[in-house]
Design a protein around this motif. Structure first.
Motif, PDB file in Angstrom:
ATOM      1  N   VAL A 134      -5.513  -3.465  -4.313  1.00  0.00           N
ATOM      2  CA  VAL A 134      -6.270  -4.485  -3.612  1.00  0.00           C
ATOM      3  C   VAL A 134      -5.592  -5.838  -3.810  1.00  0.00           C
ATOM      4  CG1 VAL A 134      -8.483  -3.256  -3.805  1.00  0.00           C
ATOM      5  CG2 VAL A 134      -7.852  -4.942  -5.551  1.00  0.00           C
ATOM      6  N   GLY A 135      -5.944  -6.778  -2.973  1.00  0.00           N
ATOM      7  CA  GLY A 135      -5.403  -8.134  -3.060  1.00  0.00           C
ATOM      8  C   GLY A 135      -5.399  -8.754  -1.681  1.00  0.00           C
ATOM      9  N   LEU A 136      -5.090 -10.018  -1.636  1.00  0.00           N
ATOM     10  CA  LEU A 136      -5.060 -10.733  -0.367  1.00  0.00           C
ATOM     11  C   LEU A 136      -3.935 -10.232   0.532  1.00  0.00           C
ATOM     12  CD1 LEU A 136      -5.654 -14.403  -1.602  1.00  0.00           C
ATOM     13  CD2 LEU A 136      -7.267 -12.941  -0.361  1.00  0.00           C
ATOM     14  N   MET A 137      -4.059 -10.543   1.818  1.00  0.00           N
ATOM     15  CA  MET A 137      -3.002 -10.158   2.747  1.00  0.00           C
ATOM     16  C   MET A 137      -1.686 -10.800   2.309  1.00  0.00           C
ATOM     17  SD  MET A 137      -3.904 -12.443   6.125  1.00  0.00           S
ATOM     18  CE  MET A 137      -5.680 -12.395   6.058  1.00  0.00           C
ATOM     19  N   GLY A 138      -0.624 -10.009   2.408  1.00  0.00           N
ATOM     20  CA  GLY A 138       0.692 -10.481   2.007  1.00  0.00           C
ATOM     21  C   GLY A 138       1.022 -10.248   0.544  1.00  0.00           C
ATOM     22  N   ALA A 139       0.078  -9.698  -0.222  1.00  0.00           N
ATOM     23  CA  ALA A 139       0.310  -9.470  -1.656  1.00  0.00           C
ATOM     24  C   ALA A 139       1.324  -8.364  -1.907  1.00  0.00           C
ATOM     25  CB  ALA A 139      -1.005  -9.148  -2.367  1.00  0.00           C
ATOM     26  N   GLY A 140       1.571  -7.524  -0.908  1.00  0.00           N
ATOM     27  CA  GLY A 140       2.547  -6.449  -1.067  1.00  0.00           C
ATOM     28  C   GLY A 140       1.924  -5.080  -1.233  1.00  0.00           C
ATOM     29  N   LYS A 141       0.662  -4.952  -0.887  1.00  0.00           N
ATOM     30  CA  LYS A 141      -0.037  -3.674  -1.098  1.00  0.00           C
ATOM     31  C   LYS A 141       0.658  -2.525  -0.374  1.00  0.00           C
ATOM     32  CE  LYS A 141      -3.840  -5.381   0.499  1.00  0.00           C
ATOM     33  NZ  LYS A 141      -3.600  -6.789   0.805  1.00  0.00           N
ATOM     34  N   SER A 142       1.038  -2.718   0.876  1.00  0.00           N
ATOM     35  CA  SER A 142       1.693  -1.646   1.637  1.00  0.00           C
ATOM     36  C   SER A 142       3.082  -1.343   1.095  1.00  0.00           C
ATOM     37  CB  SER A 142       1.781  -2.018   3.119  1.00  0.00           C
ATOM     38  OG  SER A 142       0.495  -2.136   3.671  1.00  0.00           O
ATOM     39  N   THR A 143       3.864  -2.378   0.865  1.00  0.00           N
ATOM     40  CA  THR A 143       5.239  -2.196   0.376  1.00  0.00           C
ATOM     41  C   THR A 143       5.250  -1.564  -1.013  1.00  0.00           C
ATOM     42  OG1 THR A 143       5.973  -4.102   1.663  1.00  0.00           O
ATOM     43  CG2 THR A 143       7.390  -3.404  -0.161  1.00  0.00           C
ATOM     44  N   ILE A 144       4.481  -2.125  -1.914  1.00  0.00           N
ATOM     45  CA  ILE A 144       4.414  -1.597  -3.275  1.00  0.00           C
ATOM     46  C   ILE A 144       3.754  -0.223  -3.266  1.00  0.00           C
ATOM     47  CG2 ILE A 144       3.357  -1.968  -5.551  1.00  0.00           C
ATOM     48  CD1 ILE A 144       3.767  -5.052  -4.917  1.00  0.00           C
ATOM     49  N   GLY A 145       2.731  -0.056  -2.433  1.00  0.00           N
ATOM     50  CA  GLY A 145       2.050   1.231  -2.323  1.00  0.00           C
ATOM     51  C   GLY A 145       2.982   2.350  -1.899  1.00  0.00           C
ATOM     52  N   ARG A 146       3.894   2.058  -0.967  1.00  0.00           N
ATOM     53  CA  ARG A 146       4.859   3.087  -0.533  1.00  0.00           C
ATOM     54  C   ARG A 146       5.738   3.534  -1.700  1.00  0.00           C
ATOM     55  NH1 ARG A 146       4.308   0.737   4.389  1.00  0.00           N
ATOM     56  NH2 ARG A 146       5.689  -1.039   4.171  1.00  0.00           N
ATOM     57  N   ILE A 147       6.186   2.588  -2.490  1.00  0.00           N
ATOM     58  CA  ILE A 147       7.046   2.907  -3.634  1.00  0.00           C
ATOM     59  C   ILE A 147       6.262   3.705  -4.676  1.00  0.00           C
ATOM     60  CG2 ILE A 147       8.434   1.947  -5.513  1.00  0.00           C
ATOM     61  CD1 ILE A 147       8.926  -0.503  -3.611  1.00  0.00           C
ATOM     62  N   VAL A 148       5.057   3.249  -4.983  1.00  0.00           N
ATOM     63  CA  VAL A 148       4.214   3.948  -5.968  1.00  0.00           C
ATOM     64  C   VAL A 148       3.936   5.373  -5.504  1.00  0.00           C
ATOM     65  CG1 VAL A 148       1.919   4.023  -7.043  1.00  0.00           C
ATOM     66  CG2 VAL A 148       3.167   1.844  -6.900  1.00  0.00           C
ATOM     67  N   ALA A 149       3.543   5.519  -4.238  1.00  0.00           N
ATOM     68  CA  ALA A 149       3.242   6.861  -3.705  1.00  0.00           C
ATOM     69  C   ALA A 149       4.459   7.768  -3.797  1.00  0.00           C
ATOM     70  CB  ALA A 149       2.759   6.747  -2.256  1.00  0.00           C
ATOM     71  N   ASP A 150       5.613   7.236  -3.455  1.00  0.00           N
ATOM     72  CA  ASP A 150       6.843   8.031  -3.519  1.00  0.00           C
ATOM     73  C   ASP A 150       7.149   8.463  -4.953  1.00  0.00           C
ATOM     74  OD1 ASP A 150       9.304   9.110  -2.286  1.00  0.00           O
ATOM     75  OD2 ASP A 150      10.292   7.560  -3.508  1.00  0.00           O
ATOM     76  N   ARG A 151       7.039   7.536  -5.876  1.00  0.00           N
ATOM     77  CA  ARG A 151       7.348   7.848  -7.282  1.00  0.00           C
ATOM     78  C   ARG A 151       6.345   8.815  -7.892  1.00  0.00           C
ATOM     79  NH1 ARG A 151       9.311   1.986  -9.729  1.00  0.00           N
ATOM     80  NH2 ARG A 151      11.168   1.792  -8.398  1.00  0.00           N
ATOM     81  N   LEU A 152       5.083   8.748  -7.445  1.00  0.00           N
ATOM     82  CA  LEU A 152       4.061   9.646  -7.993  1.00  0.00           C
ATOM     83  C   LEU A 152       3.934  10.937  -7.198  1.00  0.00           C
ATOM     84  CD1 LEU A 152       1.159   7.154  -8.873  1.00  0.00           C
ATOM     85  CD2 LEU A 152       2.913   8.103 -10.401  1.00  0.00           C
ATOM     86  N   GLY A 153       4.686  11.058  -6.102  1.00  0.00           N
ATOM     87  CA  GLY A 153       4.600  12.253  -5.269  1.00  0.00           C
ATOM     88  C   GLY A 153       3.269  12.364  -4.550  1.00  0.00           C
ATOM     89  N   ARG A 154       2.721  11.228  -4.150  1.00  0.00           N
ATOM     90  CA  ARG A 154       1.433  11.183  -3.460  1.00  0.00           C
ATOM     91  C   ARG A 154       1.607  10.658  -2.041  1.00  0.00           C
ATOM     92  NH1 ARG A 154      -3.410   9.309  -7.124  1.00  0.00           N
ATOM     93  NH2 ARG A 154      -3.020  10.576  -8.966  1.00  0.00           N
ATOM     94  N   GLN A 155       0.617  10.909  -1.246  1.00  0.00           N
ATOM     95  CA  GLN A 155       0.570  10.342   0.099  1.00  0.00           C
ATOM     96  C   GLN A 155       0.010   8.931  -0.002  1.00  0.00           C
ATOM     97  OE1 GLN A 155      -1.836  12.582   2.858  1.00  0.00           O
ATOM     98  NE2 GLN A 155      -1.941  10.884   4.292  1.00  0.00           N
ATOM     99  N   LEU A 156       0.556   8.018   0.818  1.00  0.00           N
ATOM    100  CA  LEU A 156       0.032   6.663   0.916  1.00  0.00           C
ATOM    101  C   LEU A 156      -0.933   6.591   2.087  1.00  0.00           C
ATOM    102  CD1 LEU A 156       0.084   3.578   0.193  1.00  0.00           C
ATOM    103  CD2 LEU A 156       1.853   3.380   1.958  1.00  0.00           C
ATOM    104  N   VAL A 157      -2.105   6.023   1.846  1.00  0.00           N
ATOM    105  CA  VAL A 157      -3.026   5.699   2.927  1.00  0.00           C
ATOM    106  C   VAL A 157      -2.956   4.190   3.092  1.00  0.00           C
ATOM    107  CG1 VAL A 157      -5.417   5.653   3.718  1.00  0.00           C
ATOM    108  CG2 VAL A 157      -4.551   7.638   2.455  1.00  0.00           C
ATOM    109  N   ASP A 158      -2.245   3.747   4.128  1.00  0.00           N
ATOM    110  CA  ASP A 158      -2.189   2.332   4.474  1.00  0.00           C
ATOM    111  C   ASP A 158      -3.310   2.107   5.477  1.00  0.00           C
ATOM    112  OD1 ASP A 158      -1.466  -0.016   6.180  1.00  0.00           O
ATOM    113  OD2 ASP A 158       0.123  -0.161   4.676  1.00  0.00           O
TER     114      ASP A 158
END
Length: 183
Positions: free
Chosen positions: A17-41
């Motif tokens: 969570v966080g304000l728009m532009g905080a990097g949730k989508s960008t960071i979320g993609r990396i986290v999901a990839d590293r954890l072997g999970r699907q990202l829900v953007d």
């Protein structure tokens, strides 16, 4: 690797969570990839669900209708039995039902100073709330939402301009692995 959020506490979902532009989508993609999970953007999920852009939905139903749609996407993702990484919209914390649903997830607040965010975002079809003065809008949002982000966050990661997305993603994973909890 054992993830405290899954194995020790029963939590399966990881929410950014966080304000728009905080990097949730960008960071979320990396986290999901590293954890072997699907990202829900959430923005992508809404567009996929409705076939319409954020601006079209906003103009058609207004902010209240759009916020309800955002919340329903997040709540649905949090009910999913598959472990996910959810890049939540900045305003999802405004909805009590969404905040309640996040209580069973591991929530990371990506806290970024509004002056930094203002350099990253611009008004467009994706961000209809920004208007002509993004810095002022983001500063107001930060003040209005801070207590809500704190309410849902298990951990807070303060991000400056000097932290790259890969480093931030690792901080999220490290907090998740430790099961950090601010609640």
């Amino acid at each position: 690797m054992v993830h405290a959020g899954v194995d020790q506490t029963g939590v399966t979902q990881l929410v950014l969570v966080g304000l728009m532009g905080a990097g949730k989508s960008t960071i979320g993609r990396i986290v999901a990839d590293r954890l072997g999970r699907q990202l829900v953007d959430t923005d992508d999920a809404i567009q996929h669900r409705t076939g319409k852009s954020v601006r079209e939905l906003w103009e058609r139903g207004g902010e209240a209708a759009y916020r309800a749609l955002e919340s329903s996407v997040v709540v649905d993702a949090l009910r999913d039995a598959t472990p996910l990484v959810v890049a939540a919209p900045g305003g999802v914390v405004l909805d009590p039902a969404a905040r309640h649903a996040m209580k069973d997830a591991f929530v990371v607040w990506l806290d970024v100073d509004p002056s930094i965010l203002a350099t990253r975002v611009r008004p467009d079809d994706h961000r209809p709330l920004l208007g002509r003065d993004p810095r002022a809008v983001l500063s107001t949002m930060a003040v209005e939402r801070e207590h809500l982000y704190r309410e849902v966050a298990d951990t807070i990661i303060e991000l400056g301009d000097d932290i790259d997305p890969a480093t931030a993603a690792q901080q999220v994973i490290d907090a998740f692995d430790r099961g950090d909890t601010a609640r």
